[in-house]
Design a protein around this motif. Structure first.
Motif, PDB file in Angstrom:
ATOM      1  N   ARG A 270       0.835  -1.201   0.000  1.00  0.00           N
ATOM      2  CA  ARG A 270       0.000   0.000   0.000  1.00  0.00           C
ATOM      3  C   ARG A 270       0.873   1.256   0.000  1.00  0.00           C
ATOM      4  NH1 ARG A 270      -5.250   1.475   3.631  1.00  0.00           N
ATOM      5  NH2 ARG A 270      -5.533   3.528   2.745  1.00  0.00           N
ATOM      6  N   THR A 271       1.915   1.243   0.815  1.00  0.00           N
ATOM      7  CA  THR A 271       2.836   2.378   0.855  1.00  0.00           C
ATOM      8  C   THR A 271       3.513   2.582  -0.491  1.00  0.00           C
ATOM      9  OG1 THR A 271       3.234   1.954   3.196  1.00  0.00           O
ATOM     10  CG2 THR A 271       4.844   3.330   2.064  1.00  0.00           C
TER      11      THR A 271
ATOM     12  N   ASP B 236       0.953   3.972  -2.970  1.00  0.00           N
ATOM     13  CA  ASP B 236       0.689   5.389  -2.704  1.00  0.00           C
ATOM     14  C   ASP B 236       1.835   6.270  -3.186  1.00  0.00           C
ATOM     15  OD1 ASP B 236      -1.753   4.795  -1.576  1.00  0.00           O
ATOM     16  OD2 ASP B 236      -1.048   4.950   0.495  1.00  0.00           O
ATOM     17  N   ARG B 237       3.041   5.764  -3.076  1.00  0.00           N
ATOM     18  CA  ARG B 237       4.215   6.549  -3.448  1.00  0.00           C
ATOM     19  C   ARG B 237       4.430   6.599  -4.964  1.00  0.00           C
ATOM     20  NH1 ARG B 237       9.203   4.061  -1.077  1.00  0.00           N
ATOM     21  NH2 ARG B 237       8.007   4.409   0.813  1.00  0.00           N
ATOM     22  N   HIS B 238       4.174   5.496  -5.664  1.00  0.00           N
ATOM     23  CA  HIS B 238       4.573   5.377  -7.066  1.00  0.00           C
ATOM     24  C   HIS B 238       3.435   5.428  -8.086  1.00  0.00           C
ATOM     25  CE1 HIS B 238       8.712   4.646  -5.962  1.00  0.00           C
ATOM     26  NE2 HIS B 238       8.296   3.753  -5.077  1.00  0.00           N
ATOM     27  N   LEU B 239       2.201   5.294  -7.648  1.00  0.00           N
ATOM     28  CA  LEU B 239       1.074   5.319  -8.582  1.00  0.00           C
ATOM     29  C   LEU B 239       0.308   6.633  -8.424  1.00  0.00           C
ATOM     30  CD1 LEU B 239      -0.256   1.677  -8.192  1.00  0.00           C
ATOM     31  CD2 LEU B 239       1.177   2.599 -10.011  1.00  0.00           C
ATOM     32  N   PRO B 240      -0.263   7.133  -9.508  1.00  0.00           N
ATOM     33  CA  PRO B 240      -1.022   8.379  -9.401  1.00  0.00           C
ATOM     34  C   PRO B 240      -2.293   8.184  -8.582  1.00  0.00           C
ATOM     35  CG  PRO B 240      -1.242   7.458 -11.598  1.00  0.00           C
ATOM     36  CD  PRO B 240      -0.243   6.606 -10.866  1.00  0.00           C
ATOM     37  N   SER B 241      -2.735   9.278  -7.948  1.00  0.00           N
ATOM     38  CA  SER B 241      -3.975   9.238  -7.185  1.00  0.00           C
ATOM     39  C   SER B 241      -5.162   9.138  -8.134  1.00  0.00           C
ATOM     40  CB  SER B 241      -4.125  10.510  -6.345  1.00  0.00           C
ATOM     41  OG  SER B 241      -3.076  10.605  -5.431  1.00  0.00           O
ATOM     42  N   PRO B 242      -6.248   8.475  -7.703  1.00  0.00           N
ATOM     43  CA  PRO B 242      -7.432   8.418  -8.569  1.00  0.00           C
ATOM     44  C   PRO B 242      -8.010   9.816  -8.789  1.00  0.00           C
ATOM     45  CG  PRO B 242      -7.834   7.333  -6.458  1.00  0.00           C
ATOM     46  CD  PRO B 242      -6.413   7.782  -6.457  1.00  0.00           C
ATOM     47  N   ARG B 243      -8.505  10.053  -9.972  1.00  0.00           N
ATOM     48  CA  ARG B 243      -9.094  11.364 -10.288  1.00  0.00           C
ATOM     49  C   ARG B 243     -10.587  11.325 -10.026  1.00  0.00           C
ATOM     50  NH1 ARG B 243      -6.956  12.333 -16.253  1.00  0.00           N
ATOM     51  NH2 ARG B 243      -5.375  10.749 -16.041  1.00  0.00           N
ATOM     52  N   GLU B 244     -11.121  12.449  -9.584  1.00  0.00           N
ATOM     53  CA  GLU B 244     -12.567  12.557  -9.399  1.00  0.00           C
ATOM     54  C   GLU B 244     -13.190  12.923 -10.740  1.00  0.00           C
ATOM     55  OE1 GLU B 244     -13.859  14.939  -6.160  1.00  0.00           O
ATOM     56  OE2 GLU B 244     -12.143  14.379  -4.927  1.00  0.00           O
TER      57      GLU B 244
END
Length: 50
Positions: free
Chosen positions: A37-38, A41-49
């Motif tokens: 998970r860490t 969170d560090r290497h993948l983009p955040s989901p877009r709204e």
């Protein structure tokens, strides 16, 4: 004995019928122990709204 990190369960042999999702708890423990998970969170983009 397996060290517990996320879920408070114990493994034991059973003759009961299990569901196809019975192994997901072990996969979650494995992912947690690797810190996936860490890393995600560090290497993948955040989901877009939308």
């Amino acid at each position: 004995m397996i060290r517990q990190t996320v879920f408070p369960f114990k493994l034991q042999r059973s003759d009961e019928t299990l569901t196809a999702h019975g192994g997901l708890a072990l996969l979650a423990e494995y992912n947690h122990s690797l810190g996936l998970r860490t890393l995600a969170d560090r290497h993948l983009p955040s989901p877009r709204e939308k």
